[in-house]
Design a protein around this motif. Structure first.
Motif, PDB file in Angstrom:
ATOM      1  N   SER A  11     -31.048 -40.763 -14.628  1.00 40.06           N
ATOM      2  CA  SER A  11     -30.666 -42.482 -14.335  1.00 40.06           C
ATOM      3  C   SER A  11     -31.046 -43.182 -15.593  1.00 40.06           C
ATOM      4  O   SER A  11     -30.221 -44.099 -15.971  1.00 40.06           O
ATOM      5  CB  SER A  11     -31.475 -43.054 -13.257  1.00 40.06           C
ATOM      6  OG  SER A  11     -32.796 -43.218 -13.465  1.00 40.06           O
ATOM      7  N   ARG A  14     -28.058 -42.493 -17.980  1.00 38.08           N
ATOM      8  CA  ARG A  14     -26.805 -42.959 -17.464  1.00 38.08           C
ATOM      9  C   ARG A  14     -26.981 -44.460 -17.527  1.00 38.08           C
ATOM     10  O   ARG A  14     -25.681 -44.931 -18.357  1.00 38.08           O
ATOM     11  CB  ARG A  14     -26.770 -42.683 -15.969  1.00 38.08           C
ATOM     12  CG  ARG A  14     -25.609 -43.419 -15.280  1.00 38.08           C
ATOM     13  CD  ARG A  14     -25.364 -43.229 -13.853  1.00 38.08           C
ATOM     14  NE  ARG A  14     -25.394 -41.952 -13.402  1.00 38.08           N
ATOM     15  CZ  ARG A  14     -26.184 -41.590 -12.398  1.00 38.08           C
ATOM     16  NH1 ARG A  14     -26.826 -42.148 -11.648  1.00 38.08           N
ATOM     17  NH2 ARG A  14     -26.378 -40.003 -12.132  1.00 38.08           N
ATOM     18  N   ARG A  15     -27.982 -45.224 -17.804  1.00 39.48           N
ATOM     19  CA  ARG A  15     -28.091 -46.646 -18.106  1.00 39.48           C
ATOM     20  C   ARG A  15     -27.804 -46.576 -19.485  1.00 39.48           C
ATOM     21  O   ARG A  15     -27.363 -47.825 -19.858  1.00 39.48           O
ATOM     22  CB  ARG A  15     -29.380 -47.271 -17.596  1.00 39.48           C
ATOM     23  CG  ARG A  15     -29.421 -48.589 -18.018  1.00 39.48           C
ATOM     24  CD  ARG A  15     -28.779 -49.443 -17.348  1.00 39.48           C
ATOM     25  NE  ARG A  15     -28.963 -50.845 -17.585  1.00 39.48           N
ATOM     26  CZ  ARG A  15     -28.128 -51.731 -17.420  1.00 39.48           C
ATOM     27  NH1 ARG A  15     -26.750 -51.727 -17.156  1.00 39.48           N
ATOM     28  NH2 ARG A  15     -28.507 -52.987 -17.883  1.00 39.48           N
ATOM     29  N   GLN A  18     -24.012 -46.442 -20.049  1.00 37.53           N
ATOM     30  CA  GLN A  18     -23.494 -47.453 -19.764  1.00 37.53           C
ATOM     31  C   GLN A  18     -23.392 -48.819 -20.747  1.00 37.53           C
ATOM     32  O   GLN A  18     -22.682 -49.433 -20.784  1.00 37.53           O
ATOM     33  CB  GLN A  18     -23.903 -47.972 -18.203  1.00 37.53           C
ATOM     34  CG  GLN A  18     -23.522 -47.116 -17.403  1.00 37.53           C
ATOM     35  CD  GLN A  18     -23.904 -47.444 -16.134  1.00 37.53           C
ATOM     36  OE1 GLN A  18     -25.218 -48.144 -15.812  1.00 37.53           O
ATOM     37  NE2 GLN A  18     -23.554 -46.757 -14.861  1.00 37.53           N
TER      38      GLN A  18
END
Length: 109
Positions: A11, A14-15, A18
């Motif tokens: 996560s 992923r952040r 992004q």
């Protein structure tokens, strides 16, 4: 091999990706805007500016007003007096060139 920290790691990555993608998009949009502004500035002719258009309108009004005054004077005056006014205009021409608001340059300057 279900590590409890693997979900947290994924996560976080992923952040990170992004945020990186968002920065790239913002950079591309800003770059596109700059290119469009530069293109607009290159294609805009100085004669099309609001200031130039206003000066042309003012000059047209003044020329029309002078022509109307001259035609009124010439129709009521004799031929010699109209010749005299033409000679006066030629002897003392209006050399005023408008520059900005309420400012003028003169041709000899």
């Amino acid at each position: 091999m279900n590590n409890p920290n693997s979900w947290a790691t994924v996560s976080l990555w992923r952040r990170f990706f992004q945020m990186q993608e968002q920065r790239e998009l913002e950079f591309e949009e800003a770059l596109e805007e700059l290119v469009n502004q530069a293109h607009t500035a290159e294609t805009m002719r100085p004669i099309d500016s609001e200031y130039s258009v206003g000066l042309r309108r003012q000059a047209t009004r003044e020329a029309y007003r002078d022509a109307m005054q001259f035609s009124a004077v010439s129709s009521s005056a004799t031929t010699s007096s109209s010749r005299r006014t033409e000679q006066e205009r030629m002897a003392r021409p209006n050399l005023e060139i408008p520059v900005g608001d309420n400012a003028a340059l003169y041709l000899p300057q």
